[in-house]
Write a protein that holds these residues in place. Structure first.
Motif, PDB file in Angstrom:
ATOM      1  N   ALA A  12       0.492  -1.173  -0.106  1.00  0.00           N
ATOM      2  CA  ALA A  12       0.006   0.417  -0.258  1.00  0.00           C
ATOM      3  C   ALA A  12       0.669   1.457  -0.406  1.00  0.00           C
ATOM      4  N   SER A  13       2.421   1.472   0.872  1.00  0.00           N
ATOM      5  CA  SER A  13       2.681   2.450   1.298  1.00  0.00           C
ATOM      6  C   SER A  13       3.607   2.461   1.713  1.00  0.00           C
ATOM      7  N   ASP A  14       5.124   2.593   1.635  1.00  0.00           N
ATOM      8  CA  ASP A  14       6.696   2.616   1.806  1.00  0.00           C
ATOM      9  C   ASP A  14       5.916   3.443   3.700  1.00  0.00           C
ATOM     10  N   ASN A  15       5.179   4.083   3.483  1.00  0.00           N
ATOM     11  CA  ASN A  15       4.513   5.064   4.383  1.00  0.00           C
ATOM     12  C   ASN A  15       4.142   3.739   5.616  1.00  0.00           C
ATOM     13  N   ASN A  16       3.708   2.315   5.542  1.00  0.00           N
ATOM     14  CA  ASN A  16       2.985   1.056   6.154  1.00  0.00           C
ATOM     15  C   ASN A  16       4.532   0.525   6.429  1.00  0.00           C
ATOM     16  N   ALA A  17       5.739   0.849   5.961  1.00  0.00           N
ATOM     17  CA  ALA A  17       6.550   0.082   6.635  1.00  0.00           C
ATOM     18  C   ALA A  17       7.059   0.386   7.969  1.00  0.00           C
ATOM     19  N   GLY A  18       7.538  -0.825   8.629  1.00  0.00           N
ATOM     20  CA  GLY A  18       8.893  -0.165   9.927  1.00  0.00           C
ATOM     21  C   GLY A  18      10.168   1.045  10.269  1.00  0.00           C
ATOM     22  N   VAL A  19      10.583   0.480  10.916  1.00  0.00           N
ATOM     23  CA  VAL A  19      11.865   1.276  10.949  1.00  0.00           C
ATOM     24  C   VAL A  19      13.388   0.867  10.391  1.00  0.00           C
ATOM     25  N   HIS A  20      14.071   1.104   9.705  1.00  0.00           N
ATOM     26  CA  HIS A  20      15.262   0.645   9.363  1.00  0.00           C
ATOM     27  C   HIS A  20      15.665   0.413  10.263  1.00  0.00           C
ATOM     28  N   PRO A  21      16.611  -1.101  10.867  1.00  0.00           N
ATOM     29  CA  PRO A  21      17.385  -1.399  12.024  1.00  0.00           C
ATOM     30  C   PRO A  21      18.562  -0.311  12.591  1.00  0.00           C
ATOM     31  N   ALA A  22      19.030   0.377  11.792  1.00  0.00           N
ATOM     32  CA  ALA A  22      19.982   0.506  11.926  1.00  0.00           C
ATOM     33  C   ALA A  22      19.811   1.916  12.086  1.00  0.00           C
TER      34      ALA A  22
END
Ligand SMILES: Cc1ncc(COP(=O)(O)O)c(C=O)c1O
Length: 347
Positions: A12-22
């Motif tokens: 749906a959206s790149d905003n729906n992704a979480g946070v990169h571990p780094a």
């Protein structure tokens, strides 16, 4: 389909992704003791320095909470309320910001129709016929999105043309760079090539879509535009007290090419997805896939069963054009599983 069987990642959206571990690790590292609030801290100083390394030593950089805020405040810095802002009709500032740019800048938006999300100089010329006539708003900013809302990307040359035209007509070039990383990765250029060196005046630099938790930056290439920005940002409610937690995220993104790796990966997943969707004769790709968005006509009878399992947006109800977005955490397996379901449904 019960909830448990839904895949954990959708399109749906790149905003729906979480946070990169780094980035998460960087936040945790910054969570150490007290530092002065509101940006007068070593994390912010380091992040600003990194921006200057990427974008030019003279840039002015201000961190804000979100992308709408970055656009609105950046545009406000370059305008007065009798001005107009030219943009594509598909632009986020035109369709997805609830009128915030108009409300806070007082400017009229002049949207030009665009099939691929880009605007061209030829479309702007007719809007300048009434310059100097007090009955009409005065075009002052050309605002483009890089990458565009339709998943396309302006080349450095296209940007230079727009900047040249803007400057010849006492206008500014503003870039909504919510996906500037995807654009630079797609073009295989540095961030400076498509900003400072292309003649951009004001940039909203995206963080959230590139793996941050939240936070964006307003970057000024012309220092004089930033003279009062610290007041504008505060009045505009975008001065983060615990600024270090935004700064440190940008520091992580801009270190070791993480911004490029994340964007390159998302772009590659979009290519993979588009390649596979393109082989399915019942569907039709509608845009060039140049960043991390894939647009396709998916007949309504397939959309409903697909959406039972996967979340994605229908972009145009009339034509049943849908948008699929990939992100830094999309996997080849995610694409394969999704394509497997599409093939099953259209069979
Ligand atoms: C092109 C573009 N600009 C700006 C934004 C920023 O929006 P937000 O205010 O949700 O951070 C988005 C978010 O979807 C976007 O797609």
């Amino acid at each position: 389909m019960n909830k448990k069987s839904k895949p954990s990642r959708s399109f749906a959206s790149d905003n729906n992704a979480g946070v990169h571990p780094a980035v998460l690790e960087a936040i945790a590292r910054a969570n150490d003791g007290h530092v002065v609030a509101y940006g007068d801290d070593p994390y912010t100083a380091r992040a600003v320095k990194m921006f200057r390394e990427h974008l030019g030593k003279d840039v002015e950089v201000y961190f804000v909470f979100g992308g709408t805020g970055a656009n609105v405040l950046g545009l406000k810095a370059g305008t007065e309320s009798h001005h107009a802002i030219v943009c594509a009709h598909t632009a986020h500032i035109n369709v997805d910001e609830c009128g915030a740019p108009e409300k806070f800048t007082g400017c009229k938006l002049l949207p030009v129709v665009s099939a691929d999300g880009k605007i061209r100089v030829e479309q702007i010329k007719p809007l300048l016929h009434e310059v100097g006539f007090e009955h009409h708003v005065q075009p002052r900013v050309i605002s483009v999105s890089q990458a565009t809302e339709m998943g396309t990307v302006y080349t450095p040359r296209e940007l230079r043309e727009l900047a040249k035209f803007a400057h010849e007509h006492d206008m500014l070039l503003h870039v909504d760079g919510a996906r500037i990383a995807n654009a630079a990765a797609s073009l295989k250029v540095n961030l400076k090539d498509i900003t400072k060196d292309a003649g951009v005046d004001i940039l909203s630099f995206g963080g959230a879509k590139n793996g941050m938790m939240y936070g964006e930056a307003v970057v000024f290439f012309d220092k004089s535009l930033a003279t009062n920005f610290k007041y504008t940002r505060k009045q505009g409610t975008h001065l983060p007290s615990k600024m270090r937690f935004i700064s440190v995220q940008f520091e992580a993104l801009l270190s070791n090419n993480l911004w490029r790796q994340n964007a390159q990966h998302a772009n590659r997943m979009a290519q993979l997805l588009a390649g596979e969707l393109g082989k399915i004769p019942q569907l039709k790709l509608t845009q060039k896939v140049e960043a991390n968005g894939v647009f396709a006509i998916v007949p309504k009878k397939y959309v409903v069963p697909l959406q039972k399992k996967y979340f994605f947006y229908v972009w145009n109800e009339e034509t049943s054009e849908v948008r699929f977005m990939t992100s830094f955490d999309t996997t080849e397996e995610d694409v394969a599983n999704f394509i497997g379901l599409v093939k099953k449904i259209v069979r």
